[in-house]
Design an enzyme around this catalytic site. Structure first.
Site, PDB file in Angstrom:
ATOM      1  CB  SER A   6      -0.911   0.018   1.234  1.00 56.31           C
ATOM      2  OG  SER A   6      -1.623   1.244   1.325  1.00 56.31           O
ATOM      3  N   PRO A  34      -4.959  11.803   6.927  1.00 62.22           N
ATOM      4  CG  PRO A  34      -6.840  13.141   6.555  1.00 62.22           C
ATOM      5  CD  PRO A  34      -5.384  13.020   6.200  1.00 62.22           C
ATOM      6  CE  LYS A  71      -1.627  -3.209   4.184  1.00 59.48           C
ATOM      7  NZ  LYS A  71      -1.860  -4.570   3.667  1.00 59.48           N
TER       8      LYS A  71
END
Length: 283
Positions: free
Chosen positions: A164, A178, A193
């Site tokens: 990601s 955010p 991750k």
């Protein structure tokens, strides 16, 4: 952006050692080079007999990866937690095989599931949101580590992880972003991750780490933009395009030992995947 990122599921892709796969020192050849040498008319013919193991094959991204692999001529071994349920999610295909696999159960069982007939392992597994705050670490961290170790046991030398953007958000100065805040609320998902990525880089396996932006279930609405790691902090992309990037990474040696970040933009020019991967510096 925060909402779209919350919809994503992590996944990983691994490719096993084979004379048809490329390595860091280029001692082996890519699918594309084999195709050119043999004068084959299509890449599908070049990879028709190559089998790819996909963990988490019934996930939203994993299912797309399986479908695209099959459409490109790969044979697929789908690693899933419930074989009977998984079979209802796909059309019958002689090139598709189902085996039980759970990334949290350790590398030994995963190695058995991968078997000695897989030249590739695609893990599209991701934790399910719930009350277990350790779930991201069990799946996105320890589960990925288990897959790396299973690849070692089977002699695998190719690894493509779907991670990601913003996993290294703190170092990017995005700690107040955010999306970074919300994703880490769920058991420090992005931190888990990132630690898995570091393990992959230390493993010695030929890897491509793909960091997509917020995942959308809609069809593609723009062209793929690919950047260096720790560059993108916003944007989204169709799961179809993420699956496409994962499959293309298998076909281009330019993807070796690289971390790439991807989003889709309507105003971006259309570029070949060979050029996109080549534009990103390796490690």
């Amino acid at each position: 952006m925060a909402t779209s990122l919350l919809l994503r599921h992590s996944s990983a892709v691994f490719l096993s050692h084979s004379s048809f796969f490329f390595t860091k020192n280029n001692s082996s050849r890519s699918f594309a080079s084999i195709k050119m040498e043999r004068g084959e008319a299509s890449e599908e013919n070049a990879v028709k007999t190559k089998k790819v193991f996909v963990a988490g094959a019934t996930g939203k991204t994993g299912k797309r990866i399986v479908e695209q692999l099959l459409s490109r001529g790969f044979a697929v071994k789908a690693g899933v937690r419930d074989v009977d349920k998984a079979k209802t999610s796909f059309k019958d295909d002689p090139s598709l095989q189902f085996v039980r696999a759970d990334v949290t159960e350790g590398p030994e069982k995963l190695a058995e599931a991968i078997g000695d007939d897989s030249q590739a392992v695609i893990c599209a597994s991701g934790f399910r949101h719930g009350f277990d705050l350790f779930a991201p670490w069990k799946v996105d961290n320890f589960g990925t580590v288990n897959l790396v170790d299973a690849c070692r046991k089977q002699g695998v030398n190719r690894f493509v992880l779907i991670s990601s953007i913003l996993v290294n958000g703190a170092a990017m100065g995005q700690i107040l972003n955010p999306a970074y805040i919300f994703l880490n609320v769920f058991g420090l998902t992005l931190v888990a991750k990132l630690q898995a990525e570091k393990y992959i880089k230390r493993s010695g396996i030929n890897y491509t780490i793909v960091r997509p932006g917020g995942l959308k279930n809609d069809p593609p609405s723009g062209n793929v933009v690919m950047e260096q790691e720790d560059t993108l902090y916003e944007g989204s992309i169709s799961r179809d395009q993420v699956a496409e990037v994962a499959v293309e990474a298998l076909l281009h040696e330019e993807s070796s030992f690289k971390v790439v970040e991807i989003v889709a933009r309507a105003d971006a020019p259309k570029r070949s995947y060979k050029d996109l991967f080549a534009s990103v510096k390796g490690h």
